[in-house]
Design a protein around this motif. Sequence first.
Motif, PDB file in Angstrom:
ATOM      1  N   VAL A 258       0.973  -1.131  -0.138  1.00  0.00           N
ATOM      2  CA  VAL A 258       0.079  -0.107  -0.058  1.00  0.00           C
ATOM      3  C   VAL A 258       0.969   1.197  -0.064  1.00  0.00           C
ATOM      4  CG1 VAL A 258      -1.831   1.263   1.033  1.00  0.00           C
ATOM      5  CG2 VAL A 258      -1.561  -1.468   1.078  1.00  0.00           C
ATOM      6  N   THR A 259       0.681   1.949  -0.799  1.00  0.00           N
ATOM      7  CA  THR A 259       1.516   3.374  -1.404  1.00  0.00           C
ATOM      8  C   THR A 259       0.645   4.524  -0.914  1.00  0.00           C
ATOM      9  OG1 THR A 259       1.233   3.228  -3.551  1.00  0.00           O
ATOM     10  CG2 THR A 259       3.158   2.266  -2.629  1.00  0.00           C
ATOM     11  N   LEU A 260       1.111   5.555  -0.353  1.00  0.00           N
ATOM     12  CA  LEU A 260       0.806   7.042  -0.261  1.00  0.00           C
ATOM     13  C   LEU A 260       1.118   7.882  -1.307  1.00  0.00           C
ATOM     14  CD1 LEU A 260      -1.095   8.702   1.756  1.00  0.00           C
ATOM     15  CD2 LEU A 260       1.045   9.528   2.880  1.00  0.00           C
ATOM     16  N   GLN A 261       0.274   7.907  -2.406  1.00  0.00           N
ATOM     17  CA  GLN A 261       0.830   8.774  -3.576  1.00  0.00           C
ATOM     18  C   GLN A 261       1.363   9.736  -3.510  1.00  0.00           C
ATOM     19  OE1 GLN A 261       0.901   5.434  -5.072  1.00  0.00           O
ATOM     20  NE2 GLN A 261      -0.144   6.207  -7.320  1.00  0.00           N
ATOM     21  N   PRO A 262       0.727  10.839  -2.694  1.00  0.00           N
ATOM     22  CA  PRO A 262       1.315  12.285  -2.565  1.00  0.00           C
ATOM     23  C   PRO A 262       2.845  12.209  -2.098  1.00  0.00           C
ATOM     24  CG  PRO A 262      -0.824  12.122  -1.844  1.00  0.00           C
ATOM     25  CD  PRO A 262      -0.298  10.515  -2.059  1.00  0.00           C
ATOM     26  N   THR A 263       3.217  11.160  -1.886  1.00  0.00           N
ATOM     27  CA  THR A 263       4.829  11.010  -1.229  1.00  0.00           C
ATOM     28  C   THR A 263       5.684  10.815  -2.466  1.00  0.00           C
ATOM     29  OG1 THR A 263       4.872   8.609  -0.987  1.00  0.00           O
ATOM     30  CG2 THR A 263       4.216  10.077   0.906  1.00  0.00           C
ATOM     31  N   LEU A 264       5.378  10.490  -3.489  1.00  0.00           N
ATOM     32  CA  LEU A 264       6.033  10.264  -4.523  1.00  0.00           C
ATOM     33  C   LEU A 264       6.436  11.520  -5.650  1.00  0.00           C
ATOM     34  CD1 LEU A 264       3.808   6.785  -5.959  1.00  0.00           C
ATOM     35  CD2 LEU A 264       5.880   7.086  -4.216  1.00  0.00           C
ATOM     36  N   PHE A 529       5.452  19.894   2.954  1.00  0.00           N
ATOM     37  CA  PHE A 529       4.017  18.945   2.868  1.00  0.00           C
ATOM     38  C   PHE A 529       4.228  17.695   3.292  1.00  0.00           C
ATOM     39  CE2 PHE A 529       1.739  16.776  -0.701  1.00  0.00           C
ATOM     40  CZ  PHE A 529       0.627  16.546  -0.173  1.00  0.00           C
ATOM     41  N   GLN A 530       5.386  17.154   2.731  1.00  0.00           N
ATOM     42  CA  GLN A 530       5.569  15.688   3.338  1.00  0.00           C
ATOM     43  C   GLN A 530       5.646  15.651   4.807  1.00  0.00           C
ATOM     44  OE1 GLN A 530       5.979  13.225   1.125  1.00  0.00           O
ATOM     45  NE2 GLN A 530       5.147  14.886  -0.302  1.00  0.00           N
ATOM     46  N   ASP A 531       6.228  16.659   5.389  1.00  0.00           N
ATOM     47  CA  ASP A 531       6.281  16.620   7.072  1.00  0.00           C
ATOM     48  C   ASP A 531       4.998  16.823   7.655  1.00  0.00           C
ATOM     49  OD1 ASP A 531       9.372  16.491   6.661  1.00  0.00           O
ATOM     50  OD2 ASP A 531       9.481  18.691   7.135  1.00  0.00           O
ATOM     51  N   ALA A 532       4.282  17.548   7.055  1.00  0.00           N
ATOM     52  CA  ALA A 532       2.741  17.606   7.383  1.00  0.00           C
ATOM     53  C   ALA A 532       2.167  16.277   7.348  1.00  0.00           C
ATOM     54  CB  ALA A 532       2.175  18.832   6.602  1.00  0.00           C
ATOM     55  N   LEU A 533       2.275  15.295   6.059  1.00  0.00           N
ATOM     56  CA  LEU A 533       1.502  14.491   6.183  1.00  0.00           C
ATOM     57  C   LEU A 533       2.006  13.502   7.203  1.00  0.00           C
ATOM     58  CD1 LEU A 533       2.152  13.617   2.267  1.00  0.00           C
ATOM     59  CD2 LEU A 533       0.123  13.999   3.408  1.00  0.00           C
ATOM     60  N   VAL A 534       3.271  13.473   7.719  1.00  0.00           N
ATOM     61  CA  VAL A 534       3.719  12.685   8.746  1.00  0.00           C
ATOM     62  C   VAL A 534       2.899  13.099  10.006  1.00  0.00           C
ATOM     63  CG1 VAL A 534       5.818  11.698  10.221  1.00  0.00           C
ATOM     64  CG2 VAL A 534       6.006  11.866   7.562  1.00  0.00           C
ATOM     65  N   ALA A 535       3.205  14.473  10.262  1.00  0.00           N
ATOM     66  CA  ALA A 535       2.536  14.911  11.469  1.00  0.00           C
ATOM     67  C   ALA A 535       0.969  14.624  11.535  1.00  0.00           C
ATOM     68  CB  ALA A 535       2.804  16.416  11.494  1.00  0.00           C
ATOM     69  N   ASN A 536       0.352  14.492  10.644  1.00  0.00           N
ATOM     70  CA  ASN A 536      -1.059  14.472  10.682  1.00  0.00           C
ATOM     71  C   ASN A 536      -1.342  12.765  10.529  1.00  0.00           C
ATOM     72  OD1 ASN A 536      -3.030  16.672  10.169  1.00  0.00           O
ATOM     73  ND2 ASN A 536      -1.092  17.350   9.234  1.00  0.00           N
ATOM     74  N   GLY A 537      -0.557  11.931  10.692  1.00  0.00           N
ATOM     75  CA  GLY A 537      -0.820  10.422  10.862  1.00  0.00           C
ATOM     76  C   GLY A 537      -0.576   9.491   9.719  1.00  0.00           C
ATOM     77  N   SER A 538       0.252   9.987   8.613  1.00  0.00           N
ATOM     78  CA  SER A 538       0.348   9.168   7.389  1.00  0.00           C
ATOM     79  C   SER A 538       0.770   7.869   7.671  1.00  0.00           C
ATOM     80  CB  SER A 538       0.993  10.039   6.476  1.00  0.00           C
ATOM     81  OG  SER A 538       2.394  10.335   6.740  1.00  0.00           O
TER      82      SER A 538
END
Length: 553
Positions: A258-264, A529-538
Amino acid sequence: MTRRHRIAAATIATGLALTIAACAPGGGGGGGDGGGEDDGVITIYSQQGPESDLNTNELTLLLEEEFDVDLQFETTTWDAGAASESRQITLASGDYPDAFLLIPWVDQFTPAELLKLGDQGVIRPLNDLLTENAPNLQAAWEQTPEWEQLSTAPDGTVWGLPQWNDCFHCTYPSKLWMNSAWLDAVGMEQPTTPEELRAVLTAFKEDDPNGNGQADEIPMTGFSSSVLPYLMNPFVYMASPTDDGVIPASLALDGDTVTLQPTLDAWREGLTYVHALYEDGLLDESTFTQNQDALLATGDVAGDPILGSTVVGHPGVFVTIGQEDGRDRNYDPVPPLTGPNGSPASEMLSSVVGASFAITSNASDEEAATLVQIVDWMIDYDNHLRAEFGEEGVAWDYPEEGDVALDESLDPLFVRHRLSGAEATENSNVAWGPIAQYYGDEVFRGSQVVGEDIYELASYERRLFEATEPYAENSPDAAFPYWNLWIPAESSAELSTAQTNVENLVLQADAEFITGVRDIDSDADWQEFQDALVANGSEQYLQIYQEAYDAAG
């Protein structure tokens, strides 16, 4: 043998016709004792349209006579937000009805809700009730095992029934519709790549394709939830999201991962392309703010048409079908574009995971059995026609010699009449409409008779069917099958929070990168943006879905 009997026999031969359920209430079953008093009254919570009254509806009266019962409805509207709030209030009050009969695209139970309410004893398990009272459903599950899978929790419990609706055109909701008259005016063909699309949109903006001498053309508009998947897919797979973030639209599959596409990196490449369209005035800024009424007003604007293209499920979303100037006939589908990622089309299951039918602990065993029998009655082929559409000879008919099915590989089985005006008003309270769509498999939907002139209103379904075929030919390997996954109750709260936060962040950041609020060319902005994804529980978001996917096998 009458025509009706010949059709029924032919239907049985195709495996579509199902045994008609016994009509007498009772029959035992149920996984609980039932808390309600068996007084012949069954209370049902449902949603009803503006011109319907389920308590006086002719189908309700028919079912009351057929099953010797008094059905009393508590209702809310078809407005999704209001309906969801109303259902939650009803559940929280503790004074809930015997059953819920809901419409998936308005509001229904999520899998997490079913597990929670089942654990609390609010809703009853249906397994024994379905075995003993639902022969039509059992036959349908043999015909369409995916429906049984969608209905069954990991431990084998069926807490509620979702509808099974094989809506072919709904499966690919992000389709590009382009003004072919404008293409002719600028001397260009339909685009096949992102760069060709840019060239066409530029010509729409600069070459006065509506011929009125004014720079009033809008090359492309729509909703970001449908426009972005179409424009991004040539670069990276993007599922069609919802505005509320309840679908894991940022997820995809890379093999079994399973991949989180916005990290690509490819996600950034896609946003860079869309940003360039926006900067050049080719993508309307209203794409990120407008509602359906605003889009329809653009398509229907008085005088010369000003809309070049949009990405939505069907033309009726952005232009009124059947206008005198014929503008609605000028919009034709453009197949998926081909880019570095190929040409995948965003795909979603048209049947929604969860449940639209659930029985509460307030129903007695006999009432629960009757409720199951009523739903099972609607699964039968002929009963489905009556329950969803209305009376034979008014709302629908059996086919005649020479009629052609929507899917021409199938035999035609029914003709649906599109009622309008006074006739539609007179027949607005004779059927349950979308409440009754429990089993619309691809044979049922594809076997309806539809005219061959796709631009006629009566043949609208064929227009959508043919428009969807090139999208289906580009069905993506990367689509994440969230609809087949059940999340353990202990993880549901954490997942709900993470999913809402991550999906909403992605929708917001996409819009900001495209419109220039964030700089898509800035490594610092991208890293933020990438850091915010992690901070929001990605990371938790991915882990929970990966575990659920692995558990599903």
